[in-house]
Design an enzyme around this catalytic site. Structure first.
Site, PDB file in Angstrom:
ATOM      1  N   HIS A 374      46.115  40.883  18.483  1.00  0.00           N
ATOM      2  CA  HIS A 374      47.363  41.558  18.122  1.00  0.00           C
ATOM      3  C   HIS A 374      47.114  42.879  17.414  1.00  0.00           C
ATOM      4  O   HIS A 374      47.823  43.853  17.624  1.00  0.00           O
ATOM      5  CB  HIS A 374      48.204  40.646  17.229  1.00  0.00           C
ATOM      6  N   CYS A 686      52.515  48.475  37.387  1.00  0.00           N
ATOM      7  CA  CYS A 686      52.456  48.543  35.924  1.00  0.00           C
ATOM      8  C   CYS A 686      51.116  48.048  35.370  1.00  0.00           C
ATOM      9  O   CYS A 686      50.970  47.860  34.173  1.00  0.00           O
ATOM     10  CB  CYS A 686      53.607  47.754  35.310  1.00  0.00           C
TER      11      CYS A 686
HETATM   12  C1  PEP Z   1      49.073  42.966  35.100  1.00  0.00           C
HETATM   13  O1  PEP Z   1      48.640  41.833  35.292  1.00  0.00           O
HETATM   14  O2  PEP Z   1      48.693  43.970  35.731  1.00  0.00           O
HETATM   15  C2  PEP Z   1      50.123  43.188  34.085  1.00  0.00           C
HETATM   16  C3  PEP Z   1      50.716  44.359  33.937  1.00  0.00           C
HETATM   17  O3  PEP Z   1      50.404  42.147  33.248  1.00  0.00           O
HETATM   18  P1  PEP Z   1      49.507  41.756  31.972  1.00  0.00           P
HETATM   19  O4  PEP Z   1      48.441  42.798  31.841  1.00  0.00           O
HETATM   20  O5  PEP Z   1      50.449  41.697  30.828  1.00  0.00           O
HETATM   21  O6  PEP Z   1      48.979  40.430  32.412  1.00  0.00           O
END
Ligand code: PEP
Ligand code: MG
Length: 759
Positions: A374, A686
C-alpha cells in the site's frame, strides 16, 4: 596508580563520574580535547592504570585516539583491524568484555609501541551508535582483578557520550573518512528493486529515528524513576488503546506488538535493568538506551529471523518509550526535517507516509516491501520514487546525502561529487521534461497526422484525482475500487462506499470515470477476508469469481455505485471475466440492484454503461457472443500477459521473460481492435503497457485510440503521440505480426528513431 586494596566501585562512584562527565561535555574545547579529558577522568575515577579510546576509521580500522596510561606517542599511530586483538574482538562482536587475565584471551595481540605488556586485567565496551560500532573504550589494570557490573555499565554509559562526539564528526574529519574506504561512511551504492519510478536527491530522514539523548546524567534518581514509571504507564495505555482498535478491526499486527510489550512488562530483568541504571545516576532516557544497546549487542550476531524480528520489536519499544519520555508521539516533527528529504524505513504503512510533509518528501527507501504494498501505491500516486533495498538502515546515517533512482532500483549513499553532478543533471532534465509536459497539457491529444487519441487515467485513491486536471487527461479509464478496501481495517458498508464513490464522482465532475468492481484475491488480499492459502493465487479465487460466489458482496458495491451516481452517468466494469456466463451473472446482479433502486423510487443513472476487462485469454474465443452484450471493453494487459504466456507477473524471473511487444500479444490486440470495431464496442487498454511511450506507440499502430495510464505517464505518452505519424507506423507494422521474433521492441524503436517519434 595500582590495583591494590581500592574501595569498591559502586553506585556513588558511578554517579560522581557521570556528573563530571556532564561537566566536560558542557565545557569548551575541541572533540579531541574533550575525549582526552574523558579518558583522564575515567582512569582517575575508576582507579585504572590505563584508559584508552579507539575510534573506527576508514577501512574498519580502530585507531587509538586517546589514552591515559599507555605511551602517548602511540596515539593516532596504533591501529587494529576489527577482529584483531581484544579491542578488535570487542568491536567485531559489538559486546562488552571484562577479563581478569587478558593475555590468556585467544584474541590478545601485543603491541610493543603502547607499552601495555604489564597490564593483566581489561574491561572494554563497544562505542555504539544505532547498531554500528564507532569505536571501543577500554580500561586496564596492572594486577589481576574481577570487574564489577557497575564498572562495565558505567563504561557503556560513557561510550554513549563518546558515540555522540564521534557521530558529530568532532573527532574524525568527515572528508578524510569519505575518501579512504570506510564501509560505514564511504560512498556506497545499494542495489535493490524499483518500486516507483523517478529520481530523487535529498538528505536521509530515518523513519522513527532514534531520539538523540541530550542529558545522560540525572541530578535526582528518584525523580527520574518517577518519570520512567509515568512514561511506562502512558505507553501501556497507548498500546492498550491500540489493542482495542485492533480487536475491533480484526487486525493481528498491533496485537503482536502488545504481546511483545507484555513479554517485556513481565520481564522483570528488562525493567529492573533500566531501573538499576537510573539508580546509578542515568537519566531515564539514557537508562532505556543503555539497556537497548546492551540487548542489541547481545542479540545482533544472531541470524535467526524470529530473533531478528524480536530485536526489531525491542527497538520499536525502546523508541516508543523514548518518545513517551520526550513527550512526543511521532517522529515527523516538521520543524527539524530537511527541505529535500528521502525517507528511510524498515517498512511503513501508507498513513505513516502521509504523516510527512509532502512538499519536502522527495523519495522513499524501504528495507521491506513489494511494489503492490500500500505504501508503494500511495507513493506512486504522489509521484515519489521508491526503491526497496535490504541493509539500508545499517548503512545510512540521518542526514546522509542520498540519491534514489526509482527507474533502476538503486540508491547512492553519500555519493561522490561526480555522481551527484550527473544525477543533478538527470533530475534537472526530469524537471525540464515535466515543464514541457505541463506546457502540452492543454494542447490537443492528436497524432502528427491528425488521429485523436483519448488519454485516460488509472486511479485508486482520492489523492489521484487532482491529477485529472493537472495532466489534462480526458477521464478515469480505470478506478481500482479495491484500494480503499485494502487500506481499511474492515469491510466498508454500503453507506461508506456510497459516500466514497459519490466523492469520486464529485471530484471528476463532467469527465467520465469507469469504476471497476472489487478486484481482490490473489496477491490483493483484504486483511479482514479469510480465503485460506491458495497454491496458485493468480489462478485462484479472485475478483469477479468472489463476487459471483458471494453475490451480496458484489450487490452491495453495485448498490453503492448506483446510489452514488444519483441520476448521474455511471460506468461499471467487471474484472477477470473468463467466460460470457460470468459476465451474464454479474450483469444480472446489476439488474437486480437497478430494480431495487426503482422500487425505492430513486433515480437510475442518466447513462449506464457496462463493460468488462479482457484479462483472461479464454474470452478471446467468445468475442462474437460477448461483444453484443457490452458497451465497452478494456484490456488488462498486465493479467492478460501473465495468462497468455503462463508467466507469473509477480515473479521477477518470469515477469519480464516475455515481451508485450511480441507478435503473439500484438496479434491478440489487433484481433480485439477488429472485433470491437465490427461490433461497435469502445475499446481501451488500462494495463501498464499503455503508459510506456514505445508500447503505447505500438498500440496506436495496432489501432487503439483510448489509452488509460497512471498519472506520471500522461506527459511522456502525449509527447510521443503528438510526434507520431500513425499511417506510416501502421504500414510498417503490417509486416511484423507474422514473424518469428521473440520481441518487436528493437524494430519499433528503430522505426520511432527514424521517424522522429519522441520516445
Ligand atoms: C491489468 O491486469 O492489466 C489491470 C489493469 O488490472 P490490475 O493491474 O489491477 O490487475
Ligand atoms: Mg488485472
Amino acid at each position: 596508580m595500582g590495583g591494590g586494596m581500592q574501595p569498591r566501585f559502586d553506585g556513588t562512584s558511578s554517579r560522581r563520574l557521570l556528573a563530571r562527565l556532564r561537566d566536560i561535555m558542557a565545557g569548551s574545547g575541541s572533540g579531541q580535547d574533550r575525549l582526552d579529558k574523558i579518558v583522564t577522568l575515567i582512569a582517575a575515577e575508576m582507579k585504572a592504570d590505563v584508559c584508552s579510546c579507539y575510534v573506527m576509521r576508514a577501512g574498519e580500522v580502530l585507531e587509538l585516539f586517546s589514552t591515559e596510561g599507555l605511551n602517548k606517542t602511540a596515539v593516532h599511530n596504533t591501529r587494529l583491524r576489527v577482529g584483531e586483538g581484544i579491542v578488535g574482538y570487542i568491536a567485531g562482536h559489538a559486546r562488552p568484555v571484562a577479563l581478569d587475565n587478558a593475555p590468556s584471551h585467544p584474541s590478545f595481540a601485543y603491541r610493543p609501541e603502547t607499552g601495555e605488556d604489564p597490564f593483566q586485567s581489561l574491561a572494554g565496551v563497544p562505542i555504539l551508535r544505532g547498531s554500528k560500532v564507532r569505536g571501543v573504550l577500554v580500561i586496564q589494570h596492572k594486577d589481576r582483578r574481577r570487574y564489577v557490573e557497575e564498572e562495565v555499565e558505567t563504561l557503556q554509559t560513557i561510550a554513549m557520550v563518546v558515540a555522540e562526539l564521534v557521530a558529530q564528526s568532532e573527532l574524525v574529519n568527515p572528508v578524510e573518512v569519505t575518501t579512504t574506504g570506510d564501509p560505514v561512511l564511504l560512498p556506497a551504492r545499494l542495489s535493490g528493486t524499483a518500486m516507483s519510478a523517478g529520481l530523487a536527491m535529498g538528505l536521509a530522514v530515518i523513519h522513527r529515528p532514534q531520539l538523540t539523548i541530550r542529558q545522560m546524567v540525572a541530578e535526582d534518581a528518584d525523580a527520574e524513576l518517577e518519570r520512567f514509571n509515568t512514561a511506562l504507564q502512558t505507553m501501556h495505555s497507548a498500546i492498550d488503546d491500540l489493542l482495542e482498535a485492533a480487536s475491533l478491526a480484526g487486525l493481528s499486527e498491533p496485537r503482536d506488538i502488545l504481546e511483545t510489550y507484555r513479554m517485556f512488562a513481565e520481564d522483570r530483568g528488562w525493567l529492573s535493568r533500566i531501573r538499576e541504571a537510573i539508580r546509578v545516576g542515568l537519566t531515564a532516557e539514557a537508562a532505556v538506551q543503555q539497556v537497548q544497546n546492551d540487548t542489541r549487542a547481545r542479540m545482533s550476531h544472531l541470524t535467526d529471523p524470529y530473533i531478528r524480528e524480536r530485536l526489531m520489536d525491542f527497538e520499536d519499544l525502546t523508541n516508543r518509550l523514548l518518545q513517551h519520555l520526550a513527550g512526543k508521539t511521532n517522529g515527523t516533527d516538521g520543524a527539524t526535517l530537511p527541505d529535500d528529504m528521502i525517507l528511510v524505513a524498515r517498512s511503513m504503512g501508507p498513513a505513516e507516509l502521509l504523516d510527512y510533509d509532502r512538499t519536502r518528501l522527495r523519495g522513499l527507501l524501504l528495507e521491506e516491501g513489494s511494489p503492490a504494498s500500500h505504501v508503494c501505491i500511495v507513493a506512486r500516486a504522489l509521484n515519489i520514487p521508491v526503491v526497496q533495498a535490504g541493509d539500508a538502515l545499517n548503512r545510512i546515517e540521518p542526514l546522509d546525502q542520498l540519491i534514489v533512482d526509482g527507474d533502476h532500483g538503486q540508491v547512492f549513499i553519500r555519493p561522490a561529487e561526480d555522481i551527484q553532478m550527473a544525477f543533478s543533471e538527470a533530475v534537472a532534465l526530469q524537471h525540464r521534461k515535466e515543464q514541457m509536459y505541463a506546457e502540452i497539457r492543454n494542447l490537443p491529444s492528436v497524432t502528427r497526422d491528425g488521429v485523436p487519441i483519448s488519454i485516460q487515467l488509472n486511479c485508486g485513491l482520492l489523492i489521484d484525482l487532482p491529477h485529472l486536471t493537472a495532466s489534462g487527461a480526458e477521464g478515469v479509464g480505470l478506478y481500482r475500487t479495491e484500494i480503499p478496501f485494502m487500506v481499511r481495517a474492515s469491510y466498508p458498508d454500503v453507506t461508506a462506499q456510497t459516500t466514497l464513490y459519490s466523492r469520486i464522482m464529485d471530484e471528476v465532475g463532467d469527465k467520465p470515470v469507469v469504476f471497476r468492481t472489487l478486484d481482490v484475491g490473489g496477491d490483493k488480499m483484504l486483511p479482514y477476508m479469510t480465503g485460506g492459502e491458495e497454491e496458485n493465487p493468480a489462478l485462484g479465487w479472485r475478483a469477479v469469481r468472489i463476487g459471483l460466489d458471494h453475490p451480496s458482496l458484489l450487490r452491495q458495491q453495485l448498490r453503492a455505485l448506483l446510489l452514488a451516481a444519483a441520476g448521474r452517468p455511471l460506468s461499471v466494469m467487471f474484472p477477470m471475466i473468463a467466460e460470457v456466463a460470468e459476465f451474464d451473472g454479474a450483469r444480472r446482479l446489476l439488474e437486480l440492484e437497478l430494480k431495487r433502486l426503482e422500487a425505492q423510487g430513486l433515480a437510475p443513472p442518466s447513462g449506464l454503461r457496462v463493460g468488462t476487462m479482457l484479462e483472461v485469454p479464454s474470452l478471446l474465443w467468445q468475442l462474437p457472443a460477448l461483444l453484443p452484450k457490452l458497451d465497452f471493453l478494456s484490456v488488462g494487459s498486465n493479467d492478460l500477459m501473465q495468462y497468455l504466456f503462463a508467466a507469473d507477473r509477480g515473479n521477477p524471473r518470469t515477469s519480464t521473460r516475455y515481451d508485450p511487444l511480441s507478435p503473439s500479444m500484438l496479434c491478440v490486440m489487433r484481433r480485439l481492435v477488429d472485433e470491437c470495431a465490427r461490433h461497435k464496442v469502445s475499446l481501451s487498454i488500462c494495463g501498464e503497457m499503455a503508459g510506456r511511450p514505445l508500447d503505447a506507440m505500438a498500440l496506436i499502430g495496432v489501432g487503439f485510440r483510448t489509452l488509460s495510464m497512471s498519472p506520471p505517464s500522461v506527459g511522456p505518452v502525449k509527447t510521443m503521440l503528438r510526434s507520431l505519424d500513425v499511417a506510416a507506423l501502421r504500414q510498417y507494422m503490417s509486416g511484423l505480426y507474422t514473424g518469428a521474433d521473440h520481441s518487436l521492441r528493437d524494430k519499433l524503436k528503430t522505426f520511432g528513431r527514424d521517424h522522429g517519434v519522441i520516445i
